[in-house]
Design a protein around this motif. Structure first.
Motif, short mmCIF file in Angstrom:
data_model
loop_
_atom_site.label_atom_id
_atom_site.label_comp_id
_atom_site.label_asym_id
_atom_site.label_seq_id
_atom_site.Cartn_x
_atom_site.Cartn_y
_atom_site.Cartn_z
N LEU A 1 -30.68 10.82 25.09
CA LEU A 1 -31.95 10.57 25.77
C LEU A 1 -32.10 9.09 26.09
O LEU A 1 -32.46 8.72 27.21
CB LEU A 1 -33.11 11.07 24.91
CG LEU A 1 -34.51 10.78 25.45
CD1 LEU A 1 -34.73 11.48 26.79
CD2 LEU A 1 -35.57 11.20 24.44
N ALA B 1 -33.56 4.07 34.53
CA ALA B 1 -34.31 2.83 34.74
C ALA B 1 -33.49 1.84 35.56
O ALA B 1 -34.01 1.19 36.47
CB ALA B 1 -34.70 2.22 33.39
N LEU C 1 -32.32 7.52 29.85
CA LEU C 1 -33.48 6.71 30.23
C LEU C 1 -33.05 5.35 30.76
O LEU C 1 -33.60 4.87 31.77
CB LEU C 1 -34.43 6.55 29.05
CG LEU C 1 -35.19 7.80 28.63
CD1 LEU C 1 -36.00 7.54 27.36
CD2 LEU C 1 -36.09 8.31 29.76
#
Length: 116
Positions: free
Chosen positions: A8, A16, A12
């Motif tokens: 995760l 980003a 992320l």
């Protein structure tokens, strides 16, 4: 197999980093004026986030990636402070959200530290 929360974190950071290329003007606006070459810095930080995101999802590179993420998050602290100080950089976010971002940085650092 790595824990799901490590994947995760990696996803992320990859997402980003990709966003730096999709919407670079947003990131350029939040950079303090003393940082040179805003466009270049946005692209470099996006590349760094993506590389570290992929690295954290690999058992062989997770320790280096975790320390890289921690360093990157420390480097980003002045940006969060600048957003608190400058109305244009704040992007119309409420003050409480901008304040909350600072402890969030430290929470993310701790999360990354779990993989060192």
């Amino acid at each position: 197999m790595l824990p799901w929360h490590q994947y995760l974190m990696g996803v992320l950071f990859v997402l980003a980093g990709m966003n730096h290329f999709r919407k670079p003007k947003i990131y350029e606006r939040i950079l303090p004026p003393y940082i040179p070459a805003h466009g270049t810095m946005v692209m470099l930080s996006g590349v760094a986030e993506m590389i570290l995101g992929f690295m954290i999802m690999n058992k062989n590179t997770q320790v280096e990636a975790a320390w890289g993420i921690i360093i990157l998050l420390i480097i980003f602290i002045p940006v969060h402070i600048y957003m608190l100080q400058n109305e244009k950089a704040a992007m119309k976010l409420p003050k409480w959200a901008l304040i909350l971002r600072l402890p969030l940085q430290f929470a993310l650092m701790y999360w990354a530290y779990l993989y060192t």
